[in-house]
Design a protein around this motif. Structure first.
Motif, mmCIF file in Angstrom:
data_model
loop_
_atom_site.group_PDB
_atom_site.id
_atom_site.type_symbol
_atom_site.label_atom_id
_atom_site.label_comp_id
_atom_site.label_asym_id
_atom_site.label_seq_id
_atom_site.Cartn_x
_atom_site.Cartn_y
_atom_site.Cartn_z
ATOM 1 N N SER A 65 40.271 38.132 -33.519
ATOM 2 C CA SER A 65 40.984 36.858 -33.602
ATOM 3 C C SER A 65 40.090 35.702 -33.165
ATOM 4 C CB SER A 65 42.251 36.895 -32.740
ATOM 5 O OG SER A 65 43.193 37.822 -33.272
ATOM 6 N N HIS A 69 39.240 32.437 -35.425
ATOM 7 C CA HIS A 69 39.465 31.072 -34.941
ATOM 8 C C HIS A 69 38.190 30.228 -35.033
ATOM 9 C CE1 HIS A 69 43.103 32.504 -32.346
ATOM 10 N NE2 HIS A 69 43.366 32.451 -33.638
ATOM 11 N N TYR A 109 49.525 33.501 -39.712
ATOM 12 C CA TYR A 109 49.421 34.230 -38.450
ATOM 13 C C TYR A 109 50.437 35.366 -38.399
ATOM 14 C CZ TYR A 109 46.942 29.969 -37.128
ATOM 15 O OH TYR A 109 46.076 28.906 -37.094
ATOM 16 N N ASP A 197 45.593 36.212 -39.633
ATOM 17 C CA ASP A 197 45.431 36.958 -38.383
ATOM 18 C C ASP A 197 46.613 37.909 -38.230
ATOM 19 O OD1 ASP A 197 44.756 37.917 -35.923
ATOM 20 O OD2 ASP A 197 44.710 35.985 -34.911
#
Length: 258
Positions: A65, A69, A109, A197
């Motif tokens: 993750s 990001h 997400y 994600d």
């Protein structure tokens, strides 16, 4: 097929960065708290090319993750550079970086992050209504109007099977419906790449499969690149490339080894 390449001795040229939707060179992240430094990874190189699909797998806590990001400009690397759509992220102001994210990237997400007070249609329209800010210098582009954005948002929701749920708020939708709305929202600006994600991590197997199929169908239809962090190796095998983040290194895996 593109692979993870060794870091070149010289910096990334603008021409090389422009060949990729997303390019990372020598990417590293270390979390610092007081005198304690916790390195996550360093020296990662990655190119994501137009229209391709990439899975990033690895153990919990490996930094998947965190890597996503950094690729999406949601966090700042400790070392290295990220280029998105040919723009060096570190050279942009916070405002310009946000404008680039909104224009060139879509995000999905594990939790949908839909705004609870807005309908599904309004949630999908929102990124498009915020468009129009310049990435670099220059004057602002004209922001689109509701009348211009609504047909596109409506068509996207219909394409993900939510044409009958346009005026429903997130609390009135099922988990799978909320994720499908989030996928539509990620695509409303026709981004160069969608970053996911664990986008199906909170769903049951059947619903997860439906949402995943939908993301792949839309990837093919719109030629939008797709980078997914996932723990599901069966799903990962269906993408063009599978990369494993292991002990701070990113390695490409053969499908038979996934």
């Amino acid at each position: 097929m593109p692979t993870v390449t060794p870091r070149p001795d010289t910096g990334v040229t603008a021409a090389k960065a422009a060949d990729s939707v997303i390019r990372a060179e020598g990417l590293g992240k270390t979390y610092r708290e007081g005198k304690l430094n916790t390195p996550v990874f360093a020296g990662l190189d990655l190119d994501v090319y137009p229209g391709e699909t990439v899975a990033i797998i690895g153990a919990s806590g490996a930094g998947k993750s965190t890597l996503l990001h950094l690729l999406g400009g949601l966090d700042v690397p400790t070392s290295g550079e990220v280029y998105v759509d040919g723009h060096r992220m570190s050279a942009l102001s916070d405002r310009a970086r946000g404008a680039l994210r909104n224009r060139a990237l879509g995000f999905v997400y594990q939790f949908h992050h839909l705004l609870p007070e807005f309908t599904a249609l309004e949630n999908v329209m929102l990124p498009a209504l915020l468009a129009g800010q310049p990435v670099g210098g220059g004057s602002h582009a004209k922001a689109p109007t509701v009348a211009e954005v609504e047909p596109k948002a409506r068509a996207l929701l219909e394409s993900v099977g939510l044409g009958h749920r346009l005026q429903h708020k997130p609390g009135e939708l099922s988990g799978g419906e909320r994720q499908r709305a989030a996928v539509a929202r990620a695509l409303v600006n026709q981004p160069a790449c969608v970053l996911g994600d664990e986008p199906t991590g909170n769903l049951d197997d059947r619903t997860a499969g439906t949402v995943f199929d939908l993301m792949l169908d839309l990837n093919r239809a719109q030629r939008t690149s797709l980078v997914l962090v996932t723990h599901d190796r069966d799903l990962a095998r269906r993408l063009d490339r599978v990369l494993e983040l292991h002990e701070g290194k990113l390695r490409e895996m053969a499908p038979s080894a996934v």
